[in-house]
Design an enzyme around this catalytic site. Structure first.
Site, PDB file in Angstrom:
ATOM      1  CD  GLU A  22      -3.179  -0.897   0.561  1.00  0.00           C
ATOM      2  OE1 GLU A  22      -3.583   0.288   0.505  1.00  0.00           O
ATOM      3  OE2 GLU A  22      -3.822  -1.849   0.067  1.00  0.00           O
ATOM      4  CB  CYS A  70      -1.306   7.105   1.229  1.00  0.00           C
ATOM      5  SG  CYS A  70      -2.600   6.271   2.161  1.00  0.00           S
TER       6      CYS A  70
END
Lengths: 488, 479
Positions: free
Chosen positions: B207, B246
């Site tokens: 991720e 993110c």
């Protein structure tokens, strides 16, 4: 005269880079995304298989002495089925999937959209050179990608035929074949791919994955392992034996990733089993199996030597219960059964990938799970022949493998509703049917929101009241929400 | 370290973690952990990142509680085998796909959401029946200490372990063999993790991040929608850990003619939410440490970039605070436009026509999310089909994180693999195919010696041409 050999000799990093760039340009231009393109390529592949059956059978005979039936069925018919299934189902596969949304994001709607990954690399193996090259490609095409195929150089006639056929039938601006060996493969692996699909062994898989890591490229690795067969008593021995033979020697003479590698049975039953094997093997392949046309040969002298060494090891050579004949000139080894080889022998340590079948004996059949698990690596497949339901349950619960079959071998390969892939040392990722489409797609999550229902509690300044309301909202409990709204 | 991991392997082998009741017990204990330690968690997050309780609840505590509760309620459904349809040819057979745990898994989490990014994957790993080693980020030390101390008190400490330490510990962990590695962090370290995993053929989920753009289109024409647009953008830039997320908005794309309207709205919003200047700043996190602070300050050092600042720009080195800053059209080749910002600086890039934003986005690596504020259905379709990202959210931002039914993950440089909801369970499972066959009926053509009849039979069988098969067997078809 000079051009063709020059082309082949000069496929280096630059050539690979240029090829990927060209394919990426085609992809970005949207060529492969169009539904019509995907359909046209799959139909072309079907035509290719139909019109080239004799050449394919001939190439496989050259490379592997593969019996015509095996070629027709495992390499051609199975692939045609794959194309037909994709053509039939592709519209469903491409359609976005609706996703539920909850009170927390109300009002909103959500869906999951499949999109192609981009430019993908398919590296295939030598034992089923057409199936393992084209079957992944069916998935890649259905999902809308551009493709480079690197067939195995250990099946040179097949590799050359594949290159010719793909160039003739498929869209060369989006699908290419690169032939060659280690240098060409290395040049390809240095490039940035959007996915790499590799079928082969664990050693090379590590190299592939490490190369992929440099570009954060996701991979599917279809590897192998020692697929065990547990044989219980109280079964139809004849049927079981035939099915094991069909999965072992009937699949490229044991050179298949899901071939039964070794058998486990009880001490009491072993002799009956060996006798049954002897009987059925003779029925299938005659008294002189080295001369039977229905058995593939060993692919090359390297593997022939490797298998010979397995047989010649001390303490193993004396355990041959049937077979053992070899014909070095023609690279043939007869179906060979070994009884009670030591667990730490070489033949029990590495994947055999050949026509040798060791039978390990245990006192009680339940011990076979320990034998399997002590092998260390999870296999691609595991098989059990029994009528005992409790044993079946234990088998399914205790044995971890890519796929399991009870009372048969290898047929799960043909079932497109089952994902086909490994776990641990036998690989990662899966394919077949819709799983192939998924393997070459990115599933993009999409959330649609409107402008109504914007609540200030999402935004600062943050207060205790907002905190309580947020806690209630996230818990999804309507009662809590009401209470928080009322200030309780 | 090796001893701990050996213990995790022993525990997994014993089969304890496979039992559904064990998994439920752990998830319930997990909820107790979170419920009984809310204040400690708030304190730790405040210490590490200056997060206020609302932000901490919204982005961390609330998320993991929701995740664990959802998993508890769905677990029985998720572990159930999935039946497969089989063709008549294989009759009578039974096919199913059974999820099983992978074994011993390693989870690396990041410093910006130190609770969520550690515990959310943990919930998935436990639900799937694995044993777990969690390595939280040392750059959020208070949270790491909290996890090291609290987890053994509530969860089965022979099956779930937490290890502290820095990059050297991470390196040593990567040399060992795992059944799965789940990594949240930067692409640079993602490469190292995957390279190490390749040695053992360990599957990984990465991720990562990227520059998440927000396209602002025609929602500015209507005043109330414009306000909501601005609020959502501000909330999604400076709300999550002051841009250190993110999925935070990295930069905005807007048409030239609407840029000043947007900037004015954003300014007003920032002042209302966070205060008018550096001294009055509140309800916002701080920068995690001096390294990151310096990195962000350096992004603004370039004189052309500095000249493009239209709001904010002040910094407080001691408190590690940078006020919400807006830049208008910084040079496209500057660092701020080429690396993930991960901080409270928002470049606004203007285009002549909003359609150009698609080419602009495609000129950069695939981001984790693309946000688009638009009510033009055609434009929405174009964005979906002509760009690639982990996910897309229309007319809002950040909130897709709350949807358990949507897979959360990247593509290309933003990573691969996904989680949340059932996807967490799946990511830590192996889906094992199981085919049950009967001994009868037996199909003779399966066996050699090969004949033309057998070849024809199998060809027809593979085509599921049952009529043809019948004709063949009755002798009405030539082989």
């Amino acid at each position: 005269m000079g051009n063709k050999s020059e082309d082949k000799a000069v496929f280096d990093t630059d050539s690979a880079n240029q090829m990927v760039n060209k394919l990426r340009a085609s992809f970005v231009a949207g060529k492969t995304k169009s539904y019509e393109w995907r359909v046209s390529q799959l139909i072309a592949m079907l035509n290719m298989m139909e019109e080239s059956e004799p050449q394919i059978v001939s190439a496989l005979r050259d490379d592997l002495s593969k019996p015509e039936l095996e070629s027709s069925i495992y390499e051609i018919a199975m692939l045609k089925n794959s194309c037909k299934l994709a053509l039939k189902e592709m519209k469903h596969w491409i359609k976005p999937e609706n996703a539920k949304t909850s009170l927390t994001t109300f009002p909103s709607s959500a869906e999951i959209v499949s999109e192609p990954l981009g430019v993908v690399l398919v590296i295939s193996a030598w034992n089923y050179p057409f199936l393992l090259s084209l079957d992944p490609m069916v998935g890649a095409i259905a999902a809308g990608n551009a493709i480079v195929l690197k067939p195995s150089e250990l099946a040179p006639a097949s590799s050359s035929l594949l290159a010719k056929l793909v160039a003739r039938y498929l869209d060369g601006s989006c699908i290419k074949v690169v032939e060659g060996a280690v240098p060409q493969t290395s040049a390809l692996l240095e490039q940035k791919w959007d996915k790499i699909f590799y079928t082969g062994n664990g050693r090379v898989a590590r190299i592939v994955m490490a190369a992929a890591a440099k570009h954060l490229t996701p991979v599917v690795l279809e590897l192998g392992g020692k697929s065990p067969v547990i044989v219980d008593s109280g079964i139809d021995l004849k049927v079981a034996t035939r099915r094991i033979i069909a999965g072992k020697w009937g699949c490229n003479n044991g050179q298949a990733c899901i071939s039964p590698d070794y058998v486990i049975t009880t001490k009491d039953y072993a002799v009956k089993l060996v006798d049954s094997f002897k009987c059925e093997l003779e029925q299938f392949y005659g008294k002189n199996p080295l001369e039977s046309k229905d058995l593939s040969r060993i692919v090359n002298p390297n593997h022939f030597d490797r298998l010979s060494k397995l047989l010649e090891e001390d303490k193993v050579s004396s355990k041959i219960a049937h077979g053992g004949q070899k014909d070095e000139t023609n690279l043939k080894i007869a179906p060979t059964i070994l009884l009670d080889v030591p667990i730490n022998s070489l033949i029990m340590k590495e994947e055999i990938f050949g026509p040798l079948l060791p039978i390990i004996m245990v006192d009680k059949l339940e011990e076979s799970f320990d034998v399997i698990n002590s092998c260390g690596a999870k296999p691609l497949a595991a098989y059990l022949f029994t009528n005992n339901n409790k044993l079946k349950e234990e088998f399914v619960a205790e044995v971890s493998a890519g796929g399991l079959v009870v009372n048969d071998t290898t047929v799960h390969l043909a079932e497109h509703n089952l994902p086909f892939g490994g776990v641990g040392e036998s690989g990662m990722g899966s394919y077949h049917g819709k799983f192939s489409f998924d393997a070459f797609s990115h599933k993009k999550a999409v959330l649609y929101k409107g402008f109504s229902g914007d609540s200030s509690l999402r935004y600062p300044p943050y207060t205790r009241g907002k905190l309580r309301l947020l806690q209630a909202l996230l818990s999804g409990s309507i009662l809590r929400i009401i209470r928080a709204l009322l200030g309780w | 370290m090796e001893k701990s991991i050996a213990e995790l392997r022993e525990t997994f082998k014993s089969g304890r973690t496979k039992s559904v009741s064990w998994r439920k017990k752990q998830l319930k204990a997990f909820l107790d952990l979170v419920n009984e330690n809310e204040d400690s968690i708030f304190k730790a997050l405040d210490q590490d990142l200056g997060k206020s309780p609302v932000e901490s609840y919204r982005d961390e505590l609330g998320i993991v509680k929701k995740s664990a509760t959802y998993s508890l309620s769905c677990l029985d459904k998720w572990v159930a085998p999935k039946k497969g349809d089989l063709p008549l040819l294989l009759f009578p057979s039974k096919a199913e796909v059974i999820p099983e745990p992978l074994g011993v898994v390693l989870i690396f989490s990041a410093w910006n959401f130190p609770i969520t990014l550690a515990l959310d994957p943990l919930i998935g790993a436990i639900s799937a029946g694995n044993t777990v080693l969690l390595k939280p980020s040392e750059l959020a030390p208070a949270c790491m200490s909290f996890l090291i101390q609290a987890i053994p008190q509530y969860l089965d400490n022979k099956a779930i372990k937490v290890i502290g330490g820095g990059a050297d510990v991470g390196e040593r962990l990567l040399e060992l063999r795992w059944d799965k590695i789940f990594f949240t962090g930067s692409p640079r370290v993602g490469r190292l993790v995957m390279t190490a995993a390749a040695k053992h053929l360990t599957p990984v989920t990465l991720e990562l991040g990227g520059k998440c753009p927000a396209i602002v289109h025609n929602t500015l024409s209507n005043p109330s929608k414009a306000k909501v647009t601005a609020k959502r953008i501000v909330g999604a830039k400076w709300g999550p850990c002051t841009g250190q997320a993110c999925i935070a908005i990295d930069y905005v794309l807007v048409e030239e003619k609407s840029a000043s309207t947007l900037i004015e709205l954003l300014k007003k919003c920032i002042q209302r939410f966070y205060g008018g200047n550096l001294k009055e700043l509140n309800s916002i996190s701080r920068i995690v440490n001096k390294n990151q602070f310096q990195r962000l300050v350096n992004l603004m050092k370039d004189p052309h970039v500095a000249a493009s600042v239209v709001y904010g720009g002040s910094v407080d080195e001691e408190q590690l605070v940078i006020e919400p800053t807006i830049l208008l059209d910084p040079p496209l080749d500057s660092e701020i436009m080429n690396e993930e910002i991960f901080g409270p600086l928002l470049p606004i890039i203007t285009v002549k026509n909003i359609e150009e934003s698609i080419e602009f986005i495609n000129s950069k690596p695939n981001p984790l999310v693309i946000y688009a504020f638009t009510e033009d259905e055609t434009f929405k379709k174009r964005i979906l089909s002509d760009t690639s990202s982990g996910s897309v959210t229309f007319n809002d931002a950040m909130i897709q994180f709350l949807c358990d039914s949507l897979p959360f993950g990247g593509v290309g440089q933003s990573g691969f693999g996904r989680y949340h909801g059932k996807y967490s369970f799946d990511t830590f499972s192996h889906e094992k195919s199981v085919l049950h066959r009967a001994f009868y009926p037996e199909l003779e053509p399966r066996y050699p010696p090969w004949t033309n009849f057998k070849l024809m039979f199998i060809k027809l069988a593979y085509g599921f041409d049952y009529l043809g098969l019948m004709l063949l067997m009755l002798g009405f078809r030539k082989s």
